[in-house]
Every structure is written in C-alpha cells, then in structure tokens.
Design a protein around this motif. Structure first.
Motif, mmCIF file in Angstrom:
data_model
loop_
_atom_site.group_PDB
_atom_site.id
_atom_site.type_symbol
_atom_site.label_atom_id
_atom_site.label_comp_id
_atom_site.label_asym_id
_atom_site.label_seq_id
_atom_site.Cartn_x
_atom_site.Cartn_y
_atom_site.Cartn_z
ATOM 1 N N GLY A 131 5.860 16.632 -10.491
ATOM 2 C CA GLY A 131 7.253 16.451 -10.145
ATOM 3 C C GLY A 131 7.440 16.281 -8.651
ATOM 4 N N THR A 132 8.692 16.055 -8.260
ATOM 5 C CA THR A 132 9.057 15.972 -6.853
ATOM 6 C C THR A 132 10.062 17.071 -6.547
ATOM 7 O OG1 THR A 132 10.909 14.445 -7.247
ATOM 8 C CG2 THR A 132 8.740 13.460 -6.866
ATOM 9 N N ASP A 133 10.080 17.490 -5.285
ATOM 10 C CA ASP A 133 11.015 18.522 -4.851
ATOM 11 C C ASP A 133 11.578 18.098 -3.507
ATOM 12 O OD1 ASP A 133 12.455 20.809 -5.017
ATOM 13 O OD2 ASP A 133 10.838 22.165 -4.463
ATOM 14 N N ASN A 134 12.916 18.155 -3.355
ATOM 15 C CA ASN A 134 13.581 17.639 -2.177
ATOM 16 C C ASN A 134 14.449 18.705 -1.522
ATOM 17 O OD1 ASN A 134 13.156 14.472 -2.410
ATOM 18 N ND2 ASN A 134 13.641 15.213 -4.469
ATOM 19 N N ILE A 135 14.607 18.597 -0.207
ATOM 20 C CA ILE A 135 15.502 19.509 0.496
ATOM 21 C C ILE A 135 16.949 19.223 0.093
ATOM 22 C CG2 ILE A 135 13.937 19.792 2.441
ATOM 23 C CD1 ILE A 135 15.698 17.862 4.031
ATOM 24 N N ALA A 136 17.823 20.157 0.418
ATOM 25 C CA ALA A 136 19.225 20.069 -0.018
ATOM 26 C C ALA A 136 19.902 18.794 0.470
ATOM 27 C CB ALA A 136 20.002 21.294 0.476
ATOM 28 N N PHE A 137 19.608 18.374 1.703
ATOM 29 C CA PHE A 137 20.246 17.162 2.226
ATOM 30 C C PHE A 137 19.946 15.959 1.351
ATOM 31 C CE2 PHE A 137 19.839 13.252 4.723
ATOM 32 C CZ PHE A 137 21.138 13.116 5.202
ATOM 33 N N LEU A 138 18.703 15.834 0.882
ATOM 34 C CA LEU A 138 18.340 14.685 0.061
ATOM 35 C C LEU A 138 18.994 14.747 -1.316
ATOM 36 C CD1 LEU A 138 14.535 14.373 0.920
ATOM 37 C CD2 LEU A 138 16.433 13.059 1.874
ATOM 38 N N GLU A 139 19.017 15.932 -1.912
ATOM 39 C CA GLU A 139 19.575 16.060 -3.254
ATOM 40 C C GLU A 139 21.097 15.983 -3.255
ATOM 41 O OE1 GLU A 139 18.114 19.410 -5.364
ATOM 42 O OE2 GLU A 139 16.075 18.635 -5.482
ATOM 43 N N GLY A 140 21.750 16.411 -2.156
ATOM 44 C CA GLY A 140 23.200 16.326 -2.067
ATOM 45 C C GLY A 140 23.909 17.327 -2.954
ATOM 46 N N THR A 141 25.200 17.067 -3.165
ATOM 47 C CA THR A 141 26.036 17.963 -3.970
ATOM 48 C C THR A 141 26.671 17.173 -5.100
ATOM 49 O OG1 THR A 141 27.962 17.523 -2.564
ATOM 50 C CG2 THR A 141 26.518 19.331 -1.907
ATOM 51 N N GLY A 142 27.858 17.609 -5.520
ATOM 52 C CA GLY A 142 28.567 16.903 -6.588
ATOM 53 C C GLY A 142 28.965 15.498 -6.223
ATOM 54 N N ASN A 143 28.927 15.160 -4.932
ATOM 55 C CA ASN A 143 29.241 13.800 -4.502
ATOM 56 C C ASN A 143 28.070 12.848 -4.658
ATOM 57 O OD1 ASN A 143 31.873 14.522 -3.667
ATOM 58 N ND2 ASN A 143 31.037 15.341 -1.741
ATOM 59 N N GLY A 144 26.938 13.367 -5.117
ATOM 60 C CA GLY A 144 25.757 12.530 -5.307
ATOM 61 C C GLY A 144 24.737 12.758 -4.214
ATOM 62 N N PRO A 145 23.507 12.315 -4.437
ATOM 63 C CA PRO A 145 22.444 12.539 -3.458
ATOM 64 C C PRO A 145 22.574 11.629 -2.245
ATOM 65 C CG PRO A 145 21.624 11.229 -5.293
ATOM 66 C CD PRO A 145 23.021 11.631 -5.650
ATOM 67 N N ASN A 146 22.032 12.096 -1.116
ATOM 68 C CA ASN A 146 21.872 11.224 0.046
ATOM 69 C C ASN A 146 20.707 10.268 -0.165
ATOM 70 O OD1 ASN A 146 23.853 11.869 2.194
ATOM 71 N ND2 ASN A 146 23.050 13.937 1.915
ATOM 72 N N ALA A 147 19.618 10.785 -0.660
ATOM 73 C CA ALA A 147 18.453 9.954 -1.004
ATOM 74 C C ALA A 147 17.468 10.832 -1.751
ATOM 75 C CB ALA A 147 17.813 9.349 0.238
ATOM 76 N N ASP A 148 17.623 10.918 -3.059
ATOM 77 C CA ASP A 148 16.806 11.791 -3.892
ATOM 78 C C ASP A 148 15.538 11.055 -4.313
ATOM 79 O OD1 ASP A 148 15.813 13.698 -5.610
ATOM 80 O OD2 ASP A 148 17.180 13.193 -7.248
ATOM 81 N N ALA A 149 14.374 11.541 -3.830
ATOM 82 C CA ALA A 149 13.100 10.987 -4.274
ATOM 83 C C ALA A 149 12.811 11.551 -5.658
ATOM 84 C CB ALA A 149 11.987 11.347 -3.290
ATOM 85 N N ALA A 150 13.214 10.801 -6.679
ATOM 86 C CA ALA A 150 13.210 11.325 -8.047
ATOM 87 C C ALA A 150 11.838 11.264 -8.707
ATOM 88 C CB ALA A 150 14.228 10.550 -8.892
ATOM 89 N N GLU A 151 11.061 10.234 -8.395
ATOM 90 C CA GLU A 151 9.754 10.083 -9.050
ATOM 91 C C GLU A 151 8.858 9.221 -8.169
ATOM 92 O OE1 GLU A 151 7.769 8.875 -13.400
ATOM 93 O OE2 GLU A 151 9.931 8.697 -13.078
ATOM 94 N N MET A 152 7.557 9.528 -8.213
ATOM 95 C CA MET A 152 6.571 8.760 -7.465
ATOM 96 C C MET A 152 5.412 8.383 -8.374
ATOM 97 S SD MET A 152 3.392 8.692 -5.924
ATOM 98 C CE MET A 152 2.833 10.352 -5.591
ATOM 99 N N SER A 153 4.947 7.160 -8.236
ATOM 100 C CA SER A 153 3.779 6.690 -8.968
ATOM 101 C C SER A 153 2.887 5.927 -8.004
ATOM 102 C CB SER A 153 4.203 5.774 -10.125
ATOM 103 O OG SER A 153 3.086 5.386 -10.899
ATOM 104 N N SER A 154 1.586 6.081 -8.131
ATOM 105 C CA SER A 154 0.667 5.325 -7.286
ATOM 106 C C SER A 154 -0.609 5.012 -8.048
ATOM 107 C CB SER A 154 0.341 6.096 -6.002
ATOM 108 O OG SER A 154 -0.236 7.355 -6.287
ATOM 109 N N ILE A 155 -1.214 3.902 -7.675
ATOM 110 C CA ILE A 155 -2.519 3.510 -8.207
ATOM 111 C C ILE A 155 -3.447 3.285 -7.026
ATOM 112 C CG2 ILE A 155 -3.816 1.878 -9.621
ATOM 113 C CD1 ILE A 155 -1.240 1.124 -11.024
#
Length: 405
Positions: free
Chosen positions: A289-313
C-alpha cells in the motif's frame, strides 16, 4: 592507453560493516558471528545481479501537478489559451529529461521474520538510494527526486500460500511511503508494454479523457505545460509526440540495437491483487500500500495530491557486446569504452586486465548488467486520477572488470 569513461561519486555502502543475523537462543553456544557463518544466507533471487552495484543513466518523467490557479499559479512564458476549453487550470503537465544514480548496497544478510501461523522465515535484500535530476535545459541541473529504500527477496510461504516474491519499500520526501510486492520471471528478452498518461475519473480507468488536455499535444505551445515549447526536443528526438503519448517508447528505442541475452523481470505493485501496468495479479497478497501525509490526503474537500497506488516493472538485462583492446603485457590493465549503440552517450566502461600477453586490436566478447524500469503512480486530485509515469535506462556507473582468457 586509457579511454575516458564516466565514473560516479557515491555515498558509502549502506551495509558496510553490517550483516544481519540471528542472536543465539543459548548464550553459551557459539557466538553470533560463528552462528551467522554456519547458516546459509537466504537467496537474493533476481536481486543478485544488482547487489553492491551503482548504476547511472538517463530517463524521462511525466507528471500532472495539481495547481490552485487562484492561490499559487505557476508562471509560464506563454499565457495558456483558455478559450478552447482544453486548458483547465487545475493542473500543470511537467515533462523532465532526467539523469539518475541508483545505488544498491551489499546484501543485508539473514533477516529473520518470526511467524505465529506458519513459523519463521528468513529474508534477504539490498538497501538502495535513488537520486534523479532534471536536465531538460542544457547546463541546468535540478534535483527532483530522492528515494532511500530496500528491496527484499521473500521466500515461498505456506500461510499465506504464495510463491517467492520481491518487495520494494520506499520513502519519498513529498510525504509518501510505499510498500510494493510482486513476482519475478526470467525471460530471454524484455517485453515493454505501452503506458498511457491520459487522466481518467477516479475508479474508471476505461474512461480516459482523451483530447481534453492540450498539454498532451506536443505541437501546442500555449498550454499548461513545462516546458511549453517542445520544438527543440522534437528536433533532437528527446520529447516527441510518440514519447509524450507513450513514455515507454524511450525504453524500446534504447534497446532496439542492443543484444540482450537474458532478463530478470520484477513486477511490483502497492496492491498486488489489483496491479497496474498489466503486471501479474497475486490474488492472495494482502500486504502493501501507500501512505501519505495529511497535506496530500486532504480533508472533506478532497486530496491535494493523494498517491493512491504505485506499480513498477524492472528489467535487469544482460547485454552482450564486443570491445577492442590495445596490446597488453601480462598483469597490465586498460579501461576502454563500450559501444554507444543507441547514440545517446550512455556508454559502459570495461577495465581489462591481461592474464597473458594480448595483441594490439584484440576483440573481446563482454557482457554487462543494464537496468530499465517503468513506474506508474496514480495521483488523485480534483476528482480525477492523473498518471505519473517515469522511465529510465541505467548502466554500471563504474567500469566492469574483465580478465582476458
């Protein structure tokens, strides 16, 4: 007798003077050191070719950055044309030509993981440090990414019932940590699939907003993009409409003239049961999974920039080529440059040590390890998922040691 070959100033080996082991249960029994020697170290699996090696290389990065146009607008040379309806001001598409150093330390040793259900297992792995600079403008270098982390090889387990897997644990200073897990295969050649950077509504990857963002048009300069004018890059082939549509084009073009004899392929995803990039699903894996600081996840107004998922090859490739060496006496060494097969200046070096006399112009068959990767991060903001894609090709930073037959 020496050709100039780039070398890289590196940090100290992160595992220097340290080897993970198990503390003996009975103090009067052999010492920790003796116990560690007596026990075979867990295998590194596909990580073995990169352990203790530093790689350097070049790549390409794309990221849609969130923009609050009212509070913190990004100054641009040309005011974007906002009459077309295809220049929404909630984002900036940043494009980066990159140079990278990826340093893998020596193996950790035997990392014990205690089990309640299955019983104990032992892991092994390599810490790494990744440093990426933007070099889009000639003569200007800007640091854009620093990532310390660990790659682990996990043995097959009974509970959960899973094959051997690889784990990437990464910390990104924007305020995100990532744990991604997946499988690996051995293949003769890398198979590098296209990646689309077009945004889509959160949860609906089939609903891509094609034609909505003028920044994806390489011929449009009046748009929310850095850099706006791509004419110089189109002229030299570093950022073209084909590369903008599919950044993995850079990787396929790089290896087209090369001879690759074998490839370890590592698939990693922060949600292995529902992977991105078309990687194999590992349905039973519940970790990651990913874990983000509060600024990225935001509040009820929506995230600032939530890194929701990462994939790499990662493709760990064995590249074969030939080099020509000058006359050498037994015991003499010379460093020569390899082939610039792709014409991009990314050239490996080889330090050749003669075990017997070598005639002038002798041609040697040599191999080296090359690392390529595609990484896709899903950033969520303003109701959309914005694909953030990074690709790179990396070769050994220091000359590869070769002994003549």
């Amino acid at each position: 007798m020496t050709n100039p070959v780039p070398t890289t100033t590196r940090t100290a080996d992160l595992t220097r003077d340290f080897t993970w082991g198990q503390v003996p249960a009975q103090p009067e029994k052999p010492t920790v050191e003796a116990f560690a020697v007596a026990q075979p170290l867990p295998p590194l699996g596909p990580l073995a070719p990169i352990a203790g090696t530093t790689f350097r290389g070049k790549g390409f990065n794309t990221i849609f950055r969130p923009q609050n146009f009212a509070k913190s607008p990004t100054p641009l040379p040309v005011a974007p044309d906002r009459t077309s309806g295809k220049n929404p001001d909630d984002n900036i598409l940043e494009l980066n030509l990159t140079e990278e150093i990826l340093e893998f330390s020596s193996p950790l040793g035997s990392v014990p993981n205690r089990g309640m259900v299955q019983g104990d297992i032992a892991l092994n792995g390599v810490p790494y440090v990744q440093r990426i600079n933007d070099v889009t403008v000639p003569g200007r270098t800007v640091g854009i990414h620093f990532e310390p982390g660990v790659l682990l090889n996990v043995p097959q387990t009974d509970d959960p019932t899973e094959p051997s897997t690889v784990v990437r644990m990464a910390s990104i200073p924007h305020g995100t940590t990532i744990e991604a897990q997946g499988t690996s295969i051995n293949a003769p050649q890398p198979k590098i699939d296209p990646v689309d950077i077009t945004p889509f509504p959160v949860g609906n990857p089939t609903g891509r907003l094609v034609g909505v963002f003028s920044s994806q048009d390489a011929d449009n300069n009046a748009t929310f993009r850095i850099p706006q004018d791509l004419a110089p890059f189109k002229a030299n082939g570093t950022i073209t409409k084909e590369i903008l549509a599919d950044p993995t084009t850079v990787l396929r073009d790089r290896i087209a003239p090369q001879t690759i004899t074998s490839t370890f392929v590592i698939f990693l995803d922060s949600d292995a049961a529902n992977p991105l990039l078309g990687t194999p699903a590992v349905a039973g894996l519940v970790g990651g999974g990913t874990d983000n600081i509060a600024f990225l996840e935001g509040t009820g107004n929506g995230p600032n920039a939530d890194a929701a998922e990462m994939s790499s090859i990662f493709w760990i490739e064995t590249v074969a080529e030939q080099i020509k060496v000058p006359a050498l006496l037994p015991g003499e060494s010379v460093t020569v440059a390899g082939a610039d097969s792709a014409g991009d200046g990314l050239v490996p070096g080889f330090t050749v040590t003669a075990t017997a006399a070598v005639a002038e112009g002798t041609v040697l068959d040599v191999t080296y390890t090359q690392v390529q990767y595609t990484q896709l991060v899903h950033l969520n903001f303003n109701g959309l998922t914005w694909p953030h894609v990074s690709v790179a090709t990396l070769i050994p930073a220091d000359p590869v040691a070769i002994s003549t037959p």
